[in-house]
Design an enzyme around this catalytic site. Structure first.
Site, short mmCIF file in Angstrom:
data_model
loop_
_atom_site.label_atom_id
_atom_site.label_comp_id
_atom_site.label_asym_id
_atom_site.label_seq_id
_atom_site.Cartn_x
_atom_site.Cartn_y
_atom_site.Cartn_z
N GLU A 67 33.64 -29.49 63.02
CA GLU A 67 34.25 -27.86 63.15
C GLU A 67 33.36 -27.33 64.28
O GLU A 67 32.63 -27.97 65.11
CB GLU A 67 33.26 -27.45 61.88
CG GLU A 67 31.76 -27.38 61.76
CD GLU A 67 31.35 -26.81 60.73
OE1 GLU A 67 31.85 -26.20 59.87
OE2 GLU A 67 29.94 -26.82 60.63
N GLU A 90 24.09 -16.97 54.06
CA GLU A 90 23.31 -17.22 55.40
C GLU A 90 22.68 -15.78 55.94
O GLU A 90 22.25 -15.91 57.01
CB GLU A 90 24.30 -17.52 56.31
CG GLU A 90 24.75 -19.06 56.03
CD GLU A 90 25.85 -19.59 56.88
OE1 GLU A 90 25.54 -20.18 57.98
OE2 GLU A 90 27.07 -19.49 56.73
N ARG A 149 29.54 -23.94 69.42
CA ARG A 149 29.13 -25.20 69.33
C ARG A 149 30.08 -25.94 68.35
O ARG A 149 30.54 -25.36 67.33
CB ARG A 149 27.78 -25.00 68.59
CG ARG A 149 26.65 -26.30 68.60
CD ARG A 149 25.79 -26.44 67.53
NE ARG A 149 26.11 -26.42 66.23
CZ ARG A 149 26.02 -25.84 65.15
NH1 ARG A 149 25.29 -24.74 65.30
NH2 ARG A 149 26.14 -26.34 64.12
N TYR A 169 16.99 -26.18 57.98
CA TYR A 169 16.20 -25.14 58.22
C TYR A 169 14.71 -25.08 57.59
O TYR A 169 13.81 -24.22 57.92
CB TYR A 169 16.70 -23.86 57.50
CG TYR A 169 18.10 -23.27 57.86
CD1 TYR A 169 18.56 -22.89 59.28
CD2 TYR A 169 19.01 -23.47 57.03
CE1 TYR A 169 19.51 -22.69 59.69
CE2 TYR A 169 20.62 -23.16 57.59
CZ TYR A 169 20.78 -22.81 58.97
OH TYR A 169 21.95 -22.29 59.41
N ASP A 186 30.75 -29.60 66.61
CA ASP A 186 29.97 -30.58 65.70
C ASP A 186 30.95 -31.89 65.33
O ASP A 186 32.17 -31.76 65.36
CB ASP A 186 29.47 -30.06 64.42
CG ASP A 186 28.50 -28.97 64.64
OD1 ASP A 186 27.89 -28.80 65.69
OD2 ASP A 186 28.33 -28.46 63.67
N GLY A 229 23.69 -20.92 65.23
CA GLY A 229 22.15 -20.48 65.20
C GLY A 229 21.85 -20.40 66.08
O GLY A 229 21.69 -20.95 67.37
N SER A 255 26.23 -23.64 57.31
CA SER A 255 25.10 -24.15 56.96
C SER A 255 25.11 -24.84 55.93
O SER A 255 24.18 -25.14 55.05
CB SER A 255 24.17 -22.83 56.64
OG SER A 255 23.95 -22.03 58.11
N ASN A 265 31.72 -23.79 65.51
CA ASN A 265 31.10 -22.78 65.12
C ASN A 265 30.98 -21.45 66.11
O ASN A 265 30.46 -21.69 67.24
CB ASN A 265 29.34 -22.80 64.91
CG ASN A 265 29.16 -24.14 63.91
OD1 ASN A 265 29.22 -23.75 62.58
ND2 ASN A 265 29.31 -25.32 64.40
#
Length: 339
Positions: free
Chosen positions: A295, A13, A280, A241, A282, A301, A175, A297
């Site tokens: 999960e 990443e 964050r 991305y 999800d 990002g 990612s 984070n």
């Protein structure tokens, strides 16, 4: 403020980190802060290095980084504490993904150096990066998660307990790197080998069809819920991305009660892992209306079009202000622990 942005890293990443750092640096400098950039592999970046490395382009596939690992070890063990741009900073803004930069190793080192840094502390970072431990803590806190096994796992156990298709992924990676949607028993071993190239521990997880939603947490406040509609069946690396490969909707079109429930679960997950600063979380929403947490984070990002900045914008917080708030959360922690 004197701010050092720590970015790059020796993980697949790496380019994602540089893309985020490029926009964080621009945003903070536009607010009058003195910002320097440090790659955890090569050290302090010159203005020429910044122009070369800090670009918004990520690419369709993750880069090869095997040759960078030893260089990062050397920088973290011998070089980082010797950089006055690090030790003299008011705050260190961490823009790193997976590996030592997100998984607690760097955070523990910065606790020793004694400079405030953004995001979660060493413990929370390590817990969130280990998907197996994180899911156990989520479940204990009452946050529903998909069923899972850690490899090695027999196909008959998948058939009985998880069902097909099944998600196979590295336990400590982000990612969607190394992730495969396995549709039958014949593909299981190959998918485990793909994931094992990125982590010694591999997870087989129940696949939840339905809607993908996400909730950012800033400070101790959940942001508006967002929905991701990828062009592929999964929100994979390419969809994350490559421009035009997914549609992100902020705020998501959801019943108010459901949106509030997702925000409450995100905050519960954030607290269950002892996270700090921002995160964050999800989720998947099944066709039957059930919620499953995928999960958390700890260093999500941070390009302007990333999910957390979009959630902040939906709450009326533009990107430069978001970056400043994240810095203040670290600076107001009262210790060297992350925000």
């Amino acid at each position: 403020m004197q701010i050092a942005v720590l970015t790059g890293g020796a993980t697949p990443e790496r380019t994602v980190a540089f893309a985020g750092a490029a926009q964080i640096v621009e945003a903070l400098r536009s607010r009058g802060h003195a910002v320097r950039v440090v790659d955890t592999v090569t050290g302090l970046l010159s203005p020429t290095d910044e122009q070369r490395l800090l670009t918004p382009a990520v690419g369709r596939e993750p880069p090869a980084v095997a040759d960078l690992d030893e260089r990062e070890r050397a920088m973290l063990s011998n070089g980082l504490a010797g950089l006055k741009e690090v030790t003299g900073a008011d705050v260190l803004f961490l823009c790193l993904h997976a590996g030592r930069g997100e998984g607690g190793t760097l955070q523990a080192l910065l606790d020793v150096i004694g400079v405030p840094y953004t995001g979660s502390g060493a413990l929370g970072s390590a817990l969130a990066m280990d998907k197996d431990l994180a899911k156990r803590l989520f479940r204990a806190a009452g946050v529903p998660v998909p069923a899972w096994f850690m490899a090695p796992v027999a196909p008959e156990d998948v058939t009985t307990a998880l069902g097909w298709p099944v998600i196979v992924k590295p336990s400590k990676m982000g990612s969607s790197v190394g992730m495969t949607l396995v549709r039958n028993a014949e593909g299981l071993d190959a998918a485990v080998l793909v994931a094992r190239a990125y982590d010694a521990e591999v997870m087989a997880e129940q696949f939840i069809p339905g809607r993908e939603v996400t909730v950012g947490v800033l400070g101790d406040v959940p942001l508006p819920v967002g929905e991701i509609v990828p062009k592929h069946e999964l929100f994979d690396y390419e969809c994350k991305y490559m421009p035009g490969m997914s549609e992100e909707i902020f705020p998501a079109t959801l019943d108010t009660t459901l949106a509030r429930q997702l925000q409450e679960l995100a905050l519960t997950a954030h607290r269950a892992l002892k996270l700090g600063g921002y995160s964050r979380v999800d989720f998947r929403l099944s066709p039957e209306g059930d919620i499953f947490c995928l999960e958390a984070n700890t260093l999500p990002g941070m390009t302007r079009t990333s999910l957390l900045p979009q959630a902040a914008r939906a709450a009326g917080i533009e990107f430069p202000e978001l970056c400043e708030r994240i810095c203040r959360l670290a600076g107001n922690s009262g210790s060297a622990r992350g925000g």
